[in-house]
Scaffold this motif. Structure first.
Motif: not given
Lengths: 318, 318, 318, 318
Positions: C180-195
Motif C-alpha cells: 500500500x505504501x509503495x503505491x503511495x510513493x508511486x502515485x505521488x511521484x507520478x502525480x507530481x510529474x503530470x501536474x
C-alpha cells in the motif's frame, strides 16, 4: 628486499589463482602454495612453486596472498581449525593480501581480527577473469594501511600488469569492486538493448558489435562478451544471481550513503526479470547456471524477437 | 586502381575533417579539398592537398567524401545553388561517402536523390572526436550498396585505422551510430553514479577512475572523460541537449520497432533532469553549452555532495 | 458475546489511536485505555473510556488493541518491565490486535512470543491518517489465526468502517501495508510529474487536480494531497525518509521473492534525489521533516520551474 | 436561455455517446442526433431524441456536441463532403463541443478552421468509460474560449455529474486528458507489481485488492480493474498499444517542455515489454486486442508466477 628475496605465500589456485601464481613464478618470485585440493596446485611445481600440505607451513613467508570464493572461505583459511592464524605459533606474515571479492562486512571483520594479531590486511580485488589474466590484462584495486599496501603493490602488479590503483584505507577497494560490477550489469544490459534494436532493424549482431568494440565505447568487457551475444554461447563466467547480488550491494550502498542510482536501479529490475522468467521455465536451474548475458534471450522475447546463433568466428579481443 | 591513383574529393575540414584529410595526405592519397571557409583548408596544401574554390571543381574525382554538421549542410553542398550535383555538367564521382552524423530520414532522402544521378551513397559515421583521430584510434561504421562500400572501405581505414565495419544496406550505419551514442549516454550516467558513490564513501575520483580505466570496463570513452570528472573541466565535446537528442532518436527507434529499452529510458530522464536544473539557473545558456559530463554536478547535488576539482594531472588515455 | 459485553483494552492514543478509541466509545464499547502520557487519554473519559494507570490493569480484558509507533514500542508495552505480559499473573486477553505499522520481522518475533503465552496475535494495520479517521473513512487489513481474526473484525470495523479485509495467516497484513505504501510513493511521484507538466504548459494546478480528483484516477489520497500541491503547504503527514523506507521494504520483498518492480524502483530513486537535494541545502533537517509531497519542489527545479502557491481554498475531499 | 429551451445537436452515439445523450434526454434537453449508423441512434427516440438523417440538419442547433474515435473522424463530420460546416448554408451553431480524445495537433487544426467560420471550439474530453457513465460518475475537463466554455459546462455536467473542470484556453484540456491516461498506465503497472508481490507471498488477489480499494489509494479505476486482475478477464476496455500511445504522447510533451518523467518512462518500457512478448507469441493479434491489464500475465511470467483465475464474484465498484 629484492623481489626474488621476498618469500610469498599463496592460498587458493582455482581458475584465477592458478594463473596469478604462474605469473609470479615466471617472474622468479619465491612462492609457497597451499590449495584445498593439493593436486590442482601440483603442476605449479614445474615453474618453481613450493607446494605445501598445511596452511601452517605458510607462517614463515613475508607476504601472504589469498584468492578464494567467499568471505567464509577466507575466515576458514585464516582462522579455522587448520587456519594459518590458529596454527601460527607466534610467527605470522606481517601482510595478508586478499584478492577475493568478498563483502565489506566480512572484510571489516577479518581486518579487525587480523589487527589483533599484528597483521596488516590489504584488500586487492581484481578486474577480469581467467582469460583476462592469461592475456596479461588483469588490473587490481587496493585498499588498507598505506605503507603495507605500497609494499604489496609491486607484487600485485606482476599478475595485474594493466594497473594497480591504491584507493585508500580500510575496505574502500571492496566498494570499488562493487561499483565496477554495477557498471558491468548496466553495460551488458544496455549493450543488449542496442544490439537487439540494431539487429531487429537488419544489422547482423557481429557487425554491430565489431563497430562498438572498435569504437570509443568498446572495452575488454564488450569484446569478450561479443562471442556470447553473436553465437548465443551462454557458458557461465558469472551467473545472473551473482550479478543481481552485486547490483543490490551497490544499491544498498547508494541507499546508505544517499546517492541516487536510477540507471543502476533500472538495470537491476531487468536482471530480476530475467531471473523470474527463468523461474517460469521447467529448466530454471539450468538457465540460472548459465551466463548472465543470456538476459539477451529474455530481452529478445520481450522485443518480439527470436535469436539464432550467427555462427561467426568472432574473437574475444583478448 | 592503386590507392595513389584514385582521385579523392573532400568536403569539410572542421575539427575532425581536417585531421582525417591530413591522414589521407600523409598516406600519399590524392585529395582535392573544398571548405566553406577556404582559409581553414589551406594548411593542408603543405601536405599535398589541392585546395579548390568551388564544389564544381570536385566533379572529376573518383570518390567524394564529406563531413559536415547537419543533414541540411550536406544537402546544400550536394544539391544547393553551388552544390556539386547542381553544377556537375554531366560528370560526377560514382561514389559519395558521408562521414557526418545525420538523421536516418535526411540520409534516406539524400540517397534517393543521388541515386537519380547514378551516384552510390555510402554512410560512414565514425566513433570518436578530434583527439581520437589525432591518436590514430578512430573507427567507422559503413552502410550502403555493398560493392561501392567495399571500394570505399580501404580509404576510410586510412583515417579510421581502428576498424571499419560494414553493417548492411541503406541507412543501417546511421542506426548503429545512434545506438553508439545511446550507450555513450548510459555509460556516462552510470559512471557518474558509481563515481559519486565511491567518492562520497572516501575514494578520490582519480583513484577510482584509474581502476575503472585499467579494468575490463574501461574504454577510450571512460578514459578521455576522466579528466572532466576528476577536475570538473566541462569544456564541451558534446552538449547535454545533443546527447538527449540522440537518446530520443534511439528511444523512438525502440518504439517504432517494439524493442524495450528500460535502461536507456532511465538515462534519458536523468539527462532531462540536468537540462531542467540548468534551466532553473540564471546562467542556463552557459551551462547548456558545456559538456554533458557536467551532469555529474547535478547528480552530485541530488546526492547531497558538492564537488571540487581534485586538480590531478590525469591523462585522456589517448 | 454482544459487542457491549466484550471488554476491550486499548494501548496508545496518539493522533490516530485517540480517534479510533473515540469511535469505539461512541458505539457503546467498553474500553479501558492506557497511554504512556496519561493526560492525553483523559478526555476520552467523558465518552465513557476507563483510563488506567498501568498496563497490568488491562490483563482482564477480552481483546487487547494497540497502536504505537514502532516494533520496539510494541515489544515494550507487551514484554517490557511494566509490560502487560510481564505483569499478567496468569491472566491475559486471548487476542491481541495490533494496528501499528511495524516490520514483518518484528511482527513475527512478537507473534512467536505471544504464542508461548497462549495469545493469538492479529495484525490489523490501517489505511489512512487522522483526518481520514475523523471523516469515517478508515479501512484496515487483517492477518493472523482466522478464528480470532474473525472475532476481532467486527470491532475493527467500528473504527475502520470503510472496510476490513482478511488476507490470511501470519504477517500477510504487514506485507499488504508495505505494498500500500509503495503505491503511495508511486502515485505521488507520478502525480507530481503530470501536474508539473500540465502546470508548465499553462494549466493551474488546482484546475488540473480538480479534474484528476473527479475522475476515475482520483482517490482519497490524491484528494487530500491536493491542498499541498496547490498551495505548497508541506506540513508533514509522512516524511520522505519514512516513505523511502517503505519503498525499500517493498523492493527488498521483491528481491527476496523474485518479483521485478521497475516502476517502484524508479520512484525510489526520485525520492532519494529529493532527500539528496535536501542534504545539499543548509536547512536540510527542516526540509526532511516536511511532508514527502515537497518532492514536487525538487522535481520542479529539475524541470526548470519555480513553483508558487496558488492560494486556492481547495478542500481535502474528506 | 433555460436548459430546455437550448437546442442541442449530437454527433456520435457509440458506447459512450449513447449514454451521454440518454442522460441529456432524461434531463429534458432538446437533442437532435446524428450517427453514421442511424439504427444505433433510433432507440433514443423513445426518450425524446430527434434522429436526423444528415449532418446538415444539425446546423440550426444552439450548441453542437460530438464524440467520435479519432481526429480524422471529427474532421470528416465537420468539414467532409457531408460535413456540417461544408453544408451549413450560412447557418452554424456558435459553439462546437468535442468530447473525443483526439491529439493536440488535430485539435489545434480543427479549432483554427472553425474559427474561420465564427465557431467557438470547446474541448471536453471525459474521464471514464461506458460503465462509469451508466453509474453517473463521469467527469470532464474543459478548455477553449472561456465565455463559451462557461455556457457549455452546465450541459456537460448533465452527463458528467461527478465534476467538470475548466482548465484554460485552447487545447489545454487535451493535455490534461493525456496526463490522466499517463497516470492510468503508471497506476495499473504499479498495482500489478504490488498485487503480484502480495499474491506470491500468499495473499489472494481479491483480498489484497479489497484492501487497496477500500483504502486511501483506491480509485474508481483500481476498483473497476479489480475483476480483471482477480479473474483474469481481459475483455478490452483499452488496448496496450493505445495505452502506449498515450504514454508516448505524455513523454513527448515532457521532452518538448523539459519536464523529466522517470516513473512514466519506466512504465512505458513495461508496456512495451508486454507488447513485445505478445509479438513473440503465435496469437499476438489476439493478445494485443485484449485489455492492457493483461500486462499482469507478462509481469507474472517475469516473476516466476503462473496466474490462475480466483473465480471470485468481485464487483467493479460502480
Amino acid at each position: 628486499m629484492s623481489k626474488t628475496e621476498m618469500k610469498i605465500g599463496w592460498i587458493g589456485v582455482g581458475r584465477m589463482g592458478y594463473q596469478m601464481v604462474e605469473r609470479l613464478l615466471k617472474a622468479n618470485h619465491d612462492v609457497s602454495i597451499w590449495n584445498r585440493t593439493k593436486a590442482k596446485a601440483e603442476p605449479l611445481a614445474q615453474h618453481g612453486g613450493k607446494i605445501v600440505d598445511t596452511l601452517a607451513e605458510l607462517s614463515g613467508v613475508d607476504m601472504l596472498f589469498a584468492i578464494v570464493s567467499e568471505g567464509k572461505d577466507l575466515e576458514e583459511v585464516y582462522f579455522g581449525k587448520n587456519g594459518i592464524v590458529t596454527n601460527a605459533k607466534g610467527k605470522l606474515p606481517k601482510v595478508f593480501v586478499d584478492c577475493s571479492s568478498i563483502s565489506v562486512e566480512d572484510s571489516e571483520r577479518i581486518r579487525a581480527r587480523l589487527k589483533d594479531h599484528g597483521v596488516a590486511f590489504i584488500c586487492a580485488p581484481v578486474s577480469g577473469n581467467g582469460l583476462v589474466i592469461k592475456a596479461g590484462k588483469l588490473s587490481a584495486v587496493v585498499s588498507g594501511p598505506e605503507a603495507e599496501a605500497k609494499e604489496a603493490m609491486p607484487v600485485i602488479e606482476v599478475f595485474a600488469p594493466r594497473g594497480v590503483s591504491y584507493v585508500g584505507e580500510g575496505e574502500l577497494a571492496r566498494i570499488c569492486k562493487i561499483a565496477h560490477n554495477v557498471m558491468l550489469g548496466v553495460v551488458i544490459e544496455n549493450l543488449i538493448e542496442i544490439t537487439l534494436l540494431a539487429n531487429k532493424m537488419g544489422v547482423p549482431r557481429h557487425a554491430f558489435l565489431a563497430f562498438m568494440n572498435n569504437g570509443v565505447m568498446g572495452s575488454m568487457f564488450t569484446a569478450y562478451k561479443t562471442p556470447a551475444l553473436v553465437n548465443l554461447d551462454w557458458a557461465a563466467t558469472f551467473t545472473p544471481e551473482l550479478l543481481r547480488k552485486d547490483l543490490d550491494l551497490g544499491l544498498e550502498l547508494g541507499r546508505e550513503w544517499d546517492v541516487p542510482m536510477p540507471v543502476t536501479a533500472a538495470t537491476r529490475e531487468v536482471i530480476q526479470q530475467h531471473i523470474g522468467k527463468a523461474l517460469s521455465q521447467p529448466n530454471s536451474k539450468e538457465i540460472l547456471a548459465q551466463d548472465f548475458a543470456k538476459m539477451a534471450e529474455t530481452m529478445a522475447e520481450l522485443s518480439g524477437m527470436k535469436l539464432a546463433s550467427e555462427n561467426k568466428n568472432v574473437g574475444t579481443g583478448l
